[in-house]
Design a protein around this motif. Sequence first.
Motif, short mmCIF file in Angstrom:
data_model
loop_
_atom_site.label_atom_id
_atom_site.label_comp_id
_atom_site.label_asym_id
_atom_site.label_seq_id
_atom_site.Cartn_x
_atom_site.Cartn_y
_atom_site.Cartn_z
N PRO A 1 -4.31 13.83 -27.05
CA PRO A 1 -3.06 13.68 -26.28
C PRO A 1 -3.12 14.37 -24.92
O PRO A 1 -2.49 13.91 -23.97
N SER B 1 -4.64 11.69 -22.82
CA SER B 1 -3.95 10.40 -22.78
C SER B 1 -2.50 10.53 -22.30
O SER B 1 -1.89 9.53 -21.89
N LEU C 1 -6.07 5.49 -34.04
CA LEU C 1 -5.75 6.67 -33.25
C LEU C 1 -5.98 6.42 -31.76
O LEU C 1 -5.20 6.88 -30.92
N SER C 2 -7.02 5.67 -31.46
CA SER C 2 -7.30 5.34 -30.06
C SER C 2 -6.13 4.55 -29.45
O SER C 2 -5.69 4.85 -28.33
N ASN D 1 -2.83 6.66 -28.95
CA ASN D 1 -2.80 7.50 -27.75
C ASN D 1 -2.40 6.72 -26.51
O ASN D 1 -1.91 7.30 -25.54
N ARG D 2 -2.61 5.41 -26.52
CA ARG D 2 -2.27 4.58 -25.36
C ARG D 2 -0.95 3.84 -25.52
O ARG D 2 -0.19 3.67 -24.58
N LEU E 1 -8.97 10.16 -27.35
CA LEU E 1 -8.33 10.44 -28.64
C LEU E 1 -7.41 11.65 -28.58
O LEU E 1 -6.65 11.90 -29.52
N PRO F 1 1.85 4.10 -28.27
CA PRO F 1 2.60 4.52 -29.46
C PRO F 1 3.81 3.63 -29.73
O PRO F 1 4.33 3.60 -30.85
N CYS G 1 5.74 9.42 -30.60
CA CYS G 1 4.97 8.94 -31.73
C CYS G 1 5.85 8.32 -32.82
O CYS G 1 6.98 8.78 -33.06
N LEU H 1 -0.09 11.41 -24.37
CA LEU H 1 0.76 11.12 -25.53
C LEU H 1 1.64 12.33 -25.85
O LEU H 1 1.17 13.46 -25.93
#
Length: 297
Positions: free
Chosen positions: A266, A269, A129-130, A133-134, A264, A136, A276, A271
Motif C-alpha cells: 500500500p 500503490s 492482492l495485486s 492495491n490498484r 503489492l 479496491p 478496502c 491503497l
Amino acid sequence: LADKNTGKDEFDYTLGVCLGVTKDPQLELPMEWDDTYNNGHQVKDNLIATEPCHSATACCKLVKLGDIYGPVLDHLEKTRTLHTFAYDWRRCLDETAVEFERFIANVTEESLGTKPQIVAHSMGCLITLSILNRRPDIFHSILFGAGALSPNASVLSDLSLRGHKNKLVLNTTMVTPKVNLTNPSAYFMLAYPGERELYNKPNRIQFRDEKNDPVELDLHMARTWKERKLGVYHPNSGVENVTAKMEEWLQTVLDKVHEFRKGLLPENSGLKKEDCPPICVLRGDHSDTEFGFVVRS
C-alpha cells in the motif's frame, strides 16, 4: 490446460501423468515477448486454461482418485452464482492480473453492477492482492485462502533442482528447472532485499553462510543466480549450457517480478485501509513452510 485448437486436455491430474507412465505434456512456453499489442506479454503456445481442477482422476476421468478444488466448487455452485476464473498458471502474474481484472469487470456487468465476492487460493491470492492495491473499488469482499503472499525464497528448490519439489507424485520429468525458466509464475514469489522488513516479518534472514552468518542476496538480479549457481545454473538443474538468450530472458522476467512485487505494498500503490472491501484471511499452522537456505561458497 487444453489444446486451444482441438479442445483436448493436455495437462490434468490424471493417473498416467502423476505416475509418469504417459507422455509428458509439453509445458515449456516460448522465451519471447509479444510485440503485437506492445503490452510486454509473453508469447503464447497452443495451451489454454479451461477450468479449475476439480479432482484427480484415472481411466479417462471415469475413476476419481481424490479431490482438488471439487468440494469447494460444488458447495459454492449450490449456494451462489458461481463464476470460475481459470488461468494459465505458467505465465507472468502481472499478465494474469490484467486478465483477472477484465474477468471481474465482465462478471460485474453480467450481474447488473453487483460486485463479486472473490475466493482466492495460493497463487490466486497474490494475483488478487495485486489488483486490490490498484482497484479496491471493484470487489464486494475477498477471502484469501492459504495465500502465497509472504515474500520469501522457498521456490528456489523448484527453480534449481530436478526431481525434489518438481516431482508430481512419481513424475520427475514433466517439470524441471529449464521448464520453470520458461514458466515465470513461480519467480513472482521471490522477495527482493529488505522486502520482509516492509511486511514487518519477525524472521527476516533468508540466507546464511556456512558459518551461520547472514548473507544478503538480490534474487531480482540475474547475476546473483549465476554467481551463486542457482536456478538453471545449479549443477543439478539438468541444464548443461545456459545460453545468452536464457540469461537475457531471466533478467527480463526478474525485472517484471520486481515491479509486480513493489505494487503489492500500500505504501507504493497508495491503497488506504478505508478504501478496502471486507477481507478475510484463511491460513493453517499444521505444515511448516521451507524458509531459510545455507549459501555455500
